[in-house]
Design an enzyme around this catalytic site. Structure first.
Site, PDB file in Angstrom:
ATOM      1  N   LYS A 184       0.785   5.338 -10.112  1.00 17.81           N
ATOM      2  CA  LYS A 184      -0.214   5.945  -9.230  1.00 17.81           C
ATOM      3  C   LYS A 184      -0.231   7.473  -9.283  1.00 17.81           C
ATOM      4  O   LYS A 184      -1.265   8.096  -9.039  1.00 17.81           O
ATOM      5  CB  LYS A 184      -0.007   5.476  -7.792  1.00 17.81           C
ATOM      6  CG  LYS A 184      -0.319   3.996  -7.594  1.00 17.81           C
ATOM      7  CD  LYS A 184      -0.308   3.594  -6.143  1.00 17.81           C
ATOM      8  CE  LYS A 184      -0.709   2.135  -5.980  1.00 17.81           C
ATOM      9  NZ  LYS A 184      -0.881   1.739  -4.578  1.00 17.81           N
ATOM     10  N   ASP A 231      -6.786   3.343  -1.621  1.00 17.16           N
ATOM     11  CA  ASP A 231      -5.673   2.871  -0.791  1.00 17.16           C
ATOM     12  C   ASP A 231      -5.743   3.420   0.632  1.00 17.16           C
ATOM     13  O   ASP A 231      -5.469   2.711   1.598  1.00 17.16           O
ATOM     14  CB  ASP A 231      -4.323   3.276  -1.398  1.00 17.16           C
ATOM     15  CG  ASP A 231      -3.824   2.283  -2.435  1.00 17.16           C
ATOM     16  OD1 ASP A 231      -4.310   1.138  -2.456  1.00 17.16           O
ATOM     17  OD2 ASP A 231      -2.936   2.661  -3.225  1.00 17.16           O
TER      18      ASP A 231
END
Length: 274
Positions: free
Chosen positions: A72, A109
């Protein structure tokens, strides 16, 4: 954007990625909408990220990917960042094609995490966040935007965690896993601890405030030991599927150009928990 020559597809990348439920979610929506496309899994080692994005950039059928552990942060080095995600959250979980074909990184997210708790008033409240990786960054970003009053980080690297609190302008502190938890209103597990194949997350939840919410981003298993422990103490719980589906809906529209269908969500959750 290059002309599509075969079946368009998106995928999830990670190391490992085989645990991901994203293919089930996206394929469910693709069938619902009658879209002729697919969603796949790609195991990508950290050293293979550059080649992965170079190869996919040349594949006209590739619509994008979701990014999971441990990529990420590193994935930001290989994609465009017109939305300033590097400066705001510092991690991405979604890469999609722009209108000119460029690969663009973003983060769904933070919004996905926030959706299940958005109707509550967190102003001035105290949260505990476990972990200091990409998922924790998204959680801290959302909590800061939601007006949280104080955050206690539980992390192996105190220096890294303190840096994250400073980055997001949050008041609070850092403690290790052996320390007693504070009397918080919210506890979020943003680490892989408790996931199938990972170390257990061993915490004493007794110090949490009465009526506290325990939110575990882990979704395999859906009912983690942390959530069972919270339920035994009559604390409210949210499992990782809630965030997973919420962030997936945002990514789906970026990949395939259609909003994820709202109908059939009960059937989707039944499939995910079967």
């Amino acid at each position: 954007m290059k002309e599509i020559t075969g079946q368009p597809y998106a995928e999830v990348i990670g190391d490992p990625a085989g645990h991901s439920k994203s293919p089930m979610i996206h394929r469910f929506w693709l069938r619902k909408l009658g879209i002729d496309a697919d969603y796949r899994i790609a195991e990508v080692k950290p050293g293979g990220l550059a080649d992965y994005f170079a190869n996919r950039a040349d594949d006209p059928d590739w619509m994008g990917c979701n990014v999971t552990i441990p990529h990420k942060l590193a994935a930001l080095e290989h994609v465009a960042d017109p939305g300033g995600v590097r400066e705001s959250i510092g991690a991405i979980n979604t890469v999609f094609r722009g209108e000119d074909g460029a690969l663009i990184g973003t983060n769904t997210d933070a919004a996905g995490f926030w959706v299940p708790i958005a109707t509550r008033n967190w102003t001035g409240r105290h949260a505990v966040v476990i972990g200091s990786g990409g998922a924790a960054r998204a959680v801290l970003f959302a909590l800061a935007k939601g007006g949280i009053g104080e955050v206690t980080m539980v992390a192996r690297s105190g220096l890294k965690a303190m840096g994250l609190l400073a980055q997001f302008g949050l008041k609070g502190g850092v403690q290790d896993f052996g320390a007693k938890l504070p009397g918080a209103n919210l506890l979020v597990n943003a680490s892989p601890l408790g996931m199938a194949g990972q170390d257990a997350l061993d915490l004493d939840l007794d110090p949490l405030k009465r009526g506290a919410l325990v939110y575990d981003l882990v979704y395999k298993p859906v009912e983690t030991p942390l959530l069972r422990q919270a339920a035994d103490r009559e604390l409210e719980t949210i499992d990782g599927l809630s965030m997973l589906v919420a962030q997936a809906a945002l990514a789906f529209e970026l990949f395939f150009g259609e909003p994820a269908p709202e109908e059939g969500q009960d059937a989707l959750f039944e499939k995910l928990t079967a």
